[in-house]
Scaffold this motif. Structure first.
Motif, mmCIF file in Angstrom:
data_model
loop_
_atom_site.group_PDB
_atom_site.id
_atom_site.type_symbol
_atom_site.label_atom_id
_atom_site.label_comp_id
_atom_site.label_asym_id
_atom_site.label_seq_id
_atom_site.Cartn_x
_atom_site.Cartn_y
_atom_site.Cartn_z
ATOM 1 N N SER A 23 0.838 -1.234 0.044
ATOM 2 C CA SER A 23 -0.149 0.029 -0.024
ATOM 3 C C SER A 23 0.815 1.325 -0.064
ATOM 4 N N TRP A 24 0.134 2.390 -0.772
ATOM 5 C CA TRP A 24 0.882 3.601 -0.678
ATOM 6 C C TRP A 24 0.695 4.524 0.506
ATOM 7 N N ALA A 31 -6.580 5.253 -2.731
ATOM 8 C CA ALA A 31 -7.065 4.185 -1.695
ATOM 9 C C ALA A 31 -6.010 3.454 -1.362
ATOM 10 N N ARG A 32 -6.269 3.241 -0.081
ATOM 11 C CA ARG A 32 -4.808 2.209 0.457
ATOM 12 C C ARG A 32 -4.975 0.937 0.191
ATOM 13 N N ILE A 33 -5.516 0.405 -0.923
ATOM 14 C CA ILE A 33 -5.430 -1.008 -1.299
ATOM 15 C C ILE A 33 -3.646 -1.231 -1.823
ATOM 16 N N PRO A 34 -3.267 -2.219 -1.508
ATOM 17 C CA PRO A 34 -1.942 -2.604 -1.833
ATOM 18 C C PRO A 34 -1.820 -2.446 -3.633
ATOM 19 N N ARG A 35 -0.777 -1.929 -3.834
ATOM 20 C CA ARG A 35 -0.342 -1.435 -5.581
ATOM 21 C C ARG A 35 0.805 -2.247 -5.738
ATOM 22 N N SER A 44 2.264 -1.365 -13.064
ATOM 23 C CA SER A 44 2.849 -0.915 -12.045
ATOM 24 C C SER A 44 2.009 0.214 -11.461
ATOM 25 N N GLY A 45 1.665 0.186 -10.290
ATOM 26 C CA GLY A 45 0.573 1.305 -9.499
ATOM 27 C C GLY A 45 -0.648 0.561 -9.605
ATOM 28 N N GLN A 46 -1.142 -0.532 -10.373
ATOM 29 C CA GLN A 46 -2.390 -0.910 -10.119
ATOM 30 C C GLN A 46 -2.637 -1.635 -8.743
ATOM 31 N N GLY A 47 -4.119 -1.856 -8.499
ATOM 32 C CA GLY A 47 -4.389 -2.236 -7.169
ATOM 33 C C GLY A 47 -4.257 -4.033 -7.393
ATOM 34 N N ALA A 48 -3.628 -4.538 -6.129
ATOM 35 C CA ALA A 48 -3.608 -5.966 -6.352
ATOM 36 C C ALA A 48 -4.136 -6.629 -4.988
ATOM 37 N N PHE A 49 -4.229 -8.006 -4.812
ATOM 38 C CA PHE A 49 -4.486 -8.720 -3.804
ATOM 39 C C PHE A 49 -6.156 -8.773 -3.428
#
Length: 347
Positions: A23-24, A31-35, A44-49
């Motif tokens: 997360s950033w 948003a605080r989603i992992p990226r 790169s920079g896309q949300g993951a998990f």
């Protein structure tokens, strides 16, 4: 029971987590989603998990250790098979299930053991036509159609209705003769399967018995006078009622004599009203309620007039207490004196 045929399935254990993402944090207006880390690519920079992300894992990933199968007591299974076999002898239940048995000479249909020696399909077809069971097979042939949904991709493209079930005692070629006829199922009498006798949980399948198989039922399941020889400590289930025809029982003279005569008087329910809100109901309960209410209204009007007079006196407002005269009605002639006053003066 049908659940016990399921095969375990699950998504891959690492699916959706095969990337290094972090997360950033806060303060970057995202948003605080992992990226996904890195640069120079769309990824790169896309949300993951997360399950809401493209390429992320599903919510609550399926596991192979789910409770797939259900244990059923042996006595319960035997009871169910006995009930299903009993239902195959009731023509109304067989017809209700959709089977075409109008031309069948009797139900249950028991045939000679010689049919166990048939080896050719044309002989089997000839036999079914001779006993009037072919219309049921034709119904299955006509019902063949494409399966709706994803099953078309999973080696089960077509579906078809179930036809007659043939129960035999000894296989001398009967399985080879009947196995290629659409809708027909074969089963040995000592291997009776509830899912074959009552597919879908609906009792009343059309069964063709061989004579030896039919006689063998008493040995396998016993009867009400002796226990089963094949199953330890098992008797046929005993009915609770000697006569299960409920409509006939209710019409019996002994029961009708004990019943009371029907009450045909209609009692209509009335709406309960609140006497504090309904004056008519209050007057019924207290005849003086109307006079008391009128007196309270008059007193309230007196108090309002006195209060208004006091306010007017304080403000110096003088009200004209003379009664006002009635206005003349429309269309009536005015008095002569009034007519003279209204005549215009000559210059």
């Amino acid at each position: 029971m049908l659940k016990n045929t399921q095969q375990p399935y699950a998504v891959a254990e690492k699916a959706g987590h095969q990337t290094s993402a972090e997360s950033w944090g806060t303060g970057r207006a995202v948003a605080r989603i992992p990226r996904v880390r890195g640069g120079g690519t769309h990824r790169s920079g896309q949300g993951a998990f997360g399950n809401m992300c493209r390429g992320g894992r599903m919510f609550a990933p399926t596991k192979t250790w789910r409770r797939w199968h259900r244990r059923i007591n042996i006595t319960q299974r035997r009871y169910a098979i006995c009930s299903a076999v009993a239902a195959t002898g009731v023509p109304s239940l067989i017809l209700a299930k959709g089977h075409r048995i109008e031309q069948v000479p009797e139900v249950p249909l028991v045939m000679s053991d010689k049919i166990q020696e048939l080896k050719k399909t044309r002989e089997a077809v000839k036999l079914l036509k001779s006993v009037g069971a072919w219309p049921d097979v034709q119904r299955c042939i006509d019902s063949k159609r494409l399966r709706p949904g994803k099953g078309k991709m999973r080696n089960r493209r077509r579906i078809m209705k179930r036809g007659p079930l043939i129960v035999y005692g000894k296989n001398d070629g009967i399985t080879r003769a009947f196995r290629n006829i659409p809708g027909v199922t074969l089963i040995k009498v000592d291997r009776l399967n509830l899912l074959k006798i009552a597919p879908g949980g609906h009792v009343g399948r059309f069964i063709i018995w061989t004579e030896g198989a039919f006689r063998q039922l008493d040995e396998i399941y016993g009867n009400w006078s002796k226990k089963s020889a094949a199953k330890k400590d098992f008797n046929l289930p005993m009915p609770k009622m000697t006569n299960s025809d409920l409509s006939r029982l209710l019409r019996a003279e002994e029961i009708q004599r004990a019943l009371r005569t029907p009450r045909k008087r209609i009692v209509r329910s009335t709406m309960k009203k609140n006497p504090l809100k309904n004056l008519n109901l209050m007057v019924k309960l207290n005849p003086a309620a109307a006079m008391l209410k009128r007196r309270a209204i008059m007193q309230e009007m007196k108090r309002k007039k006195a209060r208004q007079a006091k306010v007017d006196k304080k403000r110096g407002v003088v009200k004209d207490t003379k009664p006002k005269g009635k206005a003349p009605a429309k269309g009536k002639a005015k008095p002569a004196a009034a007519a003279k006053k209204e005549q215009p003066k000559k210059k």
